[in-house]
Motif scaffolding. Sequence first.
Motif, PDB file in Angstrom:
ATOM      1  N   LEU A   1     -22.134  60.983 -27.744  1.00  0.00           N
ATOM      2  CA  LEU A   1     -22.502  62.472 -27.422  1.00  0.00           C
ATOM      3  C   LEU A   1     -21.477  63.509 -27.523  1.00  0.00           C
ATOM      4  CD1 LEU A   1     -25.010  61.615 -24.619  1.00  0.00           C
ATOM      5  CD2 LEU A   1     -25.426  61.935 -27.142  1.00  0.00           C
ATOM      6  N   SER A   2     -21.802  64.473 -28.291  1.00  0.00           N
ATOM      7  CA  SER A   2     -20.902  65.636 -28.032  1.00  0.00           C
ATOM      8  C   SER A   2     -21.228  66.524 -26.875  1.00  0.00           C
ATOM      9  CB  SER A   2     -20.775  66.553 -29.281  1.00  0.00           C
ATOM     10  OG  SER A   2     -20.409  65.959 -30.210  1.00  0.00           O
ATOM     11  N   THR A   3     -20.194  66.802 -25.974  1.00  0.00           N
ATOM     12  CA  THR A   3     -20.145  67.693 -24.762  1.00  0.00           C
ATOM     13  C   THR A   3     -19.522  68.931 -25.026  1.00  0.00           C
ATOM     14  OG1 THR A   3     -18.586  66.745 -23.536  1.00  0.00           O
ATOM     15  CG2 THR A   3     -20.675  65.773 -23.303  1.00  0.00           C
ATOM     16  N   GLY A   4     -19.885  69.983 -24.272  1.00  0.00           N
ATOM     17  CA  GLY A   4     -19.241  71.287 -24.521  1.00  0.00           C
ATOM     18  C   GLY A   4     -20.094  72.330 -23.878  1.00  0.00           C
ATOM     19  N   LEU A   5     -20.417  73.300 -24.642  1.00  0.00           N
ATOM     20  CA  LEU A   5     -21.189  74.557 -24.347  1.00  0.00           C
ATOM     21  C   LEU A   5     -22.428  74.259 -24.381  1.00  0.00           C
ATOM     22  CD1 LEU A   5     -19.547  77.513 -26.635  1.00  0.00           C
ATOM     23  CD2 LEU A   5     -19.514  77.116 -24.160  1.00  0.00           C
ATOM     24  N   VAL A   6     -22.845  73.094 -25.102  1.00  0.00           N
ATOM     25  CA  VAL A   6     -24.432  72.847 -25.038  1.00  0.00           C
ATOM     26  C   VAL A   6     -24.754  72.086 -23.592  1.00  0.00           C
ATOM     27  CG1 VAL A   6     -26.087  71.170 -26.091  1.00  0.00           C
ATOM     28  CG2 VAL A   6     -24.639  72.673 -27.555  1.00  0.00           C
ATOM     29  N   ALA A   7     -23.802  71.284 -23.181  1.00  0.00           N
ATOM     30  CA  ALA A   7     -24.228  70.360 -22.088  1.00  0.00           C
ATOM     31  C   ALA A   7     -23.590  71.111 -20.821  1.00  0.00           C
ATOM     32  CB  ALA A   7     -23.252  69.011 -22.150  1.00  0.00           C
ATOM     33  N   THR A   8     -24.560  71.832 -20.437  1.00  0.00           N
ATOM     34  CA  THR A   8     -24.174  72.645 -19.331  1.00  0.00           C
ATOM     35  C   THR A   8     -25.485  72.803 -18.352  1.00  0.00           C
ATOM     36  OG1 THR A   8     -25.093  74.610 -20.305  1.00  0.00           O
ATOM     37  CG2 THR A   8     -22.922  74.425 -20.675  1.00  0.00           C
ATOM     38  N   ASP A   9     -25.712  73.578 -17.764  1.00  0.00           N
ATOM     39  CA  ASP A   9     -27.069  73.632 -16.769  1.00  0.00           C
ATOM     40  C   ASP A   9     -28.255  74.140 -17.680  1.00  0.00           C
ATOM     41  OD1 ASP A   9     -25.647  72.536 -14.445  1.00  0.00           O
ATOM     42  OD2 ASP A   9     -25.190  74.552 -13.594  1.00  0.00           O
ATOM     43  N   SER A  10     -27.851  74.348 -18.757  1.00  0.00           N
ATOM     44  CA  SER A  10     -29.084  74.861 -19.531  1.00  0.00           C
ATOM     45  C   SER A  10     -30.383  73.618 -19.354  1.00  0.00           C
ATOM     46  CB  SER A  10     -28.676  74.825 -21.042  1.00  0.00           C
ATOM     47  OG  SER A  10     -27.722  75.752 -21.081  1.00  0.00           O
ATOM     48  N   ARG A  11     -31.410  74.191 -19.673  1.00  0.00           N
ATOM     49  CA  ARG A  11     -32.399  73.208 -19.675  1.00  0.00           C
ATOM     50  C   ARG A  11     -33.355  73.344 -20.965  1.00  0.00           C
ATOM     51  NH1 ARG A  11     -31.732  71.075 -14.582  1.00  0.00           N
ATOM     52  NH2 ARG A  11     -30.867  72.502 -13.300  1.00  0.00           N
ATOM     53  N   HIS A  12     -32.869  72.771 -22.042  1.00  0.00           N
ATOM     54  CA  HIS A  12     -33.352  72.596 -23.270  1.00  0.00           C
ATOM     55  C   HIS A  12     -33.615  71.411 -23.566  1.00  0.00           C
ATOM     56  CE1 HIS A  12     -31.794  76.799 -22.973  1.00  0.00           C
ATOM     57  NE2 HIS A  12     -32.893  77.143 -23.676  1.00  0.00           N
ATOM     58  N   CYS A  13     -33.664  70.385 -23.014  1.00  0.00           N
ATOM     59  CA  CYS A  13     -33.975  68.965 -23.551  1.00  0.00           C
ATOM     60  C   CYS A  13     -35.490  68.704 -23.948  1.00  0.00           C
ATOM     61  CB  CYS A  13     -33.485  67.971 -22.499  1.00  0.00           C
ATOM     62  SG  CYS A  13     -33.450  66.169 -23.059  1.00  0.00           S
ATOM     63  N   CYS A  14     -35.728  67.491 -23.779  1.00  0.00           N
ATOM     64  CA  CYS A  14     -37.168  67.158 -24.157  1.00  0.00           C
ATOM     65  C   CYS A  14     -38.023  67.578 -23.105  1.00  0.00           C
ATOM     66  CB  CYS A  14     -37.270  65.713 -24.468  1.00  0.00           C
ATOM     67  SG  CYS A  14     -36.827  64.579 -23.283  1.00  0.00           S
TER      68      CYS A  14
ATOM     69  N   GLY B   1     -25.673  65.681 -23.289  1.00  0.00           N
ATOM     70  CA  GLY B   1     -24.649  66.176 -24.378  1.00  0.00           C
ATOM     71  C   GLY B   1     -25.586  66.236 -25.611  1.00  0.00           C
ATOM     72  N   THR B   2     -24.824  66.346 -26.968  1.00  0.00           N
ATOM     73  CA  THR B   2     -25.701  66.300 -28.161  1.00  0.00           C
ATOM     74  C   THR B   2     -25.428  65.093 -28.972  1.00  0.00           C
ATOM     75  OG1 THR B   2     -25.534  68.510 -28.165  1.00  0.00           O
ATOM     76  CG2 THR B   2     -26.076  67.575 -30.253  1.00  0.00           C
ATOM     77  N   CYS B   3     -26.636  64.574 -29.408  1.00  0.00           N
ATOM     78  CA  CYS B   3     -26.440  63.219 -30.309  1.00  0.00           C
ATOM     79  C   CYS B   3     -26.531  63.687 -31.777  1.00  0.00           C
ATOM     80  CB  CYS B   3     -27.531  62.175 -30.151  1.00  0.00           C
ATOM     81  SG  CYS B   3     -27.850  61.054 -31.185  1.00  0.00           S
ATOM     82  N   PRO B   4     -25.553  63.357 -32.647  1.00  0.00           N
ATOM     83  CA  PRO B   4     -25.555  63.811 -33.982  1.00  0.00           C
ATOM     84  C   PRO B   4     -26.976  63.195 -34.717  1.00  0.00           C
ATOM     85  CG  PRO B   4     -23.698  62.365 -33.504  1.00  0.00           C
ATOM     86  CD  PRO B   4     -24.490  62.477 -32.401  1.00  0.00           C
ATOM     87  N   GLU B   5     -27.765  62.354 -34.338  1.00  0.00           N
ATOM     88  CA  GLU B   5     -28.938  61.955 -34.960  1.00  0.00           C
ATOM     89  C   GLU B   5     -30.023  62.514 -33.938  1.00  0.00           C
ATOM     90  OE1 GLU B   5     -31.436  59.646 -37.204  1.00  0.00           O
ATOM     91  OE2 GLU B   5     -29.371  59.669 -37.334  1.00  0.00           O
ATOM     92  N   HIS B   6     -30.097  62.713 -32.865  1.00  0.00           N
ATOM     93  CA  HIS B   6     -31.172  63.107 -31.837  1.00  0.00           C
ATOM     94  C   HIS B   6     -31.187  64.559 -31.381  1.00  0.00           C
ATOM     95  CE1 HIS B   6     -31.521  58.686 -31.966  1.00  0.00           C
ATOM     96  NE2 HIS B   6     -33.016  59.011 -32.197  1.00  0.00           N
TER      97      HIS B   6
END
Length: 52
Positions: free
Chosen positions: A15-28, A36-41
């Motif tokens: 998983l990549s982390t950074g600006l995306v992996a914060t307290d944002s609430r945009h998961c499923c 984090g962000t998966c290149p596939e999912h």
Amino acid sequence: MADSDLRCRLCGRELSTGLVATDSRHCCLNATPIAGTCPEHGPVGPHHAEED
């Protein structure tokens, strides 16, 4: 973005982390923070992340 020691539980890719992996609430689930962000999912929550 910085890489972490987390892997996607669904496919095993790192998983990549950074600006995306914060307290944002945009998961499923809207109330789930992004681990984090998966290149596939795309953005995944902590329920789809596991330590390396």
